[in-house]
Enzyme design. Sequence first.
Site, short mmCIF file in Angstrom:
data_model
loop_
_atom_site.label_atom_id
_atom_site.label_comp_id
_atom_site.label_asym_id
_atom_site.label_seq_id
_atom_site.Cartn_x
_atom_site.Cartn_y
_atom_site.Cartn_z
CB CYS A 146 -16.43 -3.97 -44.53
SG CYS A 146 -16.74 -2.74 -43.60
CG HIS A 197 -17.14 48.98 -32.10
ND1 HIS A 197 -16.69 47.47 -31.24
CD2 HIS A 197 -17.71 49.98 -31.16
CE1 HIS A 197 -16.78 47.68 -30.01
NE2 HIS A 197 -17.53 49.00 -29.60
#
Length: 634
Positions: free
Chosen positions: A26, A556
Amino acid sequence: MNYKDLAKSILELVGSEKNIAGLTHCATRLRFNLKDEKKAKTEEIKKLKGVMGVVSSGGQYQIIIGSDVASVYKPLVEMANIQEGKGEKPKEEEKKSLGARAIDTLSGIFTPILPALTAAGMLKAVLSLLVALKLVSSDQQSYQILNFMGDATFYFLPILLANSAAKKFKCNPYLAMMLGGMLLHPNFINMVTTAKEAGESIHLFAIPIYNASYSSSVIPIILTVWFMSLVEPIADKVSPKAVKFFTKPLITALVCGIVMLSVLGPVGYIISNFIADGLRAMESYGWIVTTLLGALFPLLVMTGTHYAIIPVGINNRMTLGYDTMVYPSNLASNIAQGGATLAVGVKSKVSEIKQLAFSSGITAVCGITEPALYGVNLRFRTPLYASMIGGGAGGFFVGLMGVRNYAGGSPGLLTLPSYIGEDSLRSFYMAIIGAAIAFVVAFVISFILYKDPVEAVETQQENKEVEKETAEKKEKQNVSKVEGGMTVYAPVTGKAVPLKEVNDPTFAEEILGKGVAIIPEEGLAVSPINGTVVNIFDTLHAIGLKSDDGVEVLIHIGLDTVKLGGKHFKAIAKSGDRVEVGAPLVEFDIDKIKEEGYDIITPIIISNSFEYGTVLSIDGHDIVAGDELIKVIK
């Protein structure tokens, strides 16, 4: 925007062409009929640049694109090799409710003809404006030409509907248009006129034909094409193979034509007039309907159910000559949505929101609301509430004043001339006032209630910071090109990200030193330098190293993983070992660490970065263990 790339991405995410039973569009949406909606990756589709939202409603899977929808539809159809009117029935079609199937059917029939209806409505609106301004008069040829140009779509509406209905009902569109032509044939119209004047009836042999005119009608042809979709397969089955080419269309046209003129046409005609009479009777209380529709239209658009209401407005104009309910209330709603959205644009301090709100708000007041609805109003909620209140207020006024729409079109400022008719400007003036009420109420309420989302403000601030750091980032992205200095290589494979993205202020604020973080994809940490393992913590989650050049590196693995006490970790190296770049240090199980509830992001810190003038790092993309990661320069 590259529409072809967007179409390709959409095609892949809806489950490829094999999952598409039908596709149309549309003004703002791609409307899919999917064989299995579960195969569509909705969340990923929503994230595509150029997609405003996704709605599954009324038996359709709708992707909201905006005014560029046609540019996406064309390459999508080519890639998927979709032919109009073809396709298989979706797997879940039988599971859908009767209401959902009805809305899907109406949407499929009316959506393709909306451009023609809009063009005709605008032509009639322009003509009405020219007459009101006394630039043309009804006795001039210019008026007559423009008038029949605008009337053509409405007069031949049964033929247009026949074509789109045939594609929806999966039957031959040309035979369907032939049936529409039967309803409008001049000889049939003359017969009906003559029979009415003489007070006689028309008969086909012994079968009575109802004296009705079907120009501009809606329901009769839709009923007929539905019936044709049942007859055509039977005609195909009973026709001998050798002459099927002739007998199948003959049986279909003859049977459907007779049933249409004797039964389905009259039934549709009576239903249309019944609806019109009912609405005419409601005109005194029409303000109730227009108020409710004005307020609820955004919700109807969201669910796709507005397609069940639009045909009522069309039927009103075809039977009464005007519509006092659907289009006037839709006008109030669209203008209100535009007002609420523009208020966001005025008030917002976030440039992205401001730009989107202004562009979509202007589009909304012109009659296309999906960009405003999905891009702003539904996203921030308060503008949606404001637009509903404003639409209700405007709808109340146009209903109370009995505002009449004569020509249709997409309800908005550009189609206001469609309220000029019957040699009067009253409805035109009242429509303008109603639109103004809707706009002002929605704008004021939206302006008062709207607040910029905290995350949007923060994002804008972050973007400004990023702009200031552009030069630095460019240097980081070209670490490998920096001459001199000492290189630290990636200890794990994954995605490199800035330290500020680590959810721990100790790392994010560079308290322990400068560096970068990696979100690991493989559970192995290797040496990032040629040097010595200074310390592997007892819990194995952290490793300290020192390069031969004196650079101290801390790896770490994860955040707060010290609490695991070494669980899910396995040491390969030990404190004091001499290592080269790429030498294995520690293995860790990414999945199990995540299952324990820990963030696996791995900061790589230059512990003695204060001793160096510059620490440059690469971030923002994937990296492999052993790639250059950090450059340390005296």
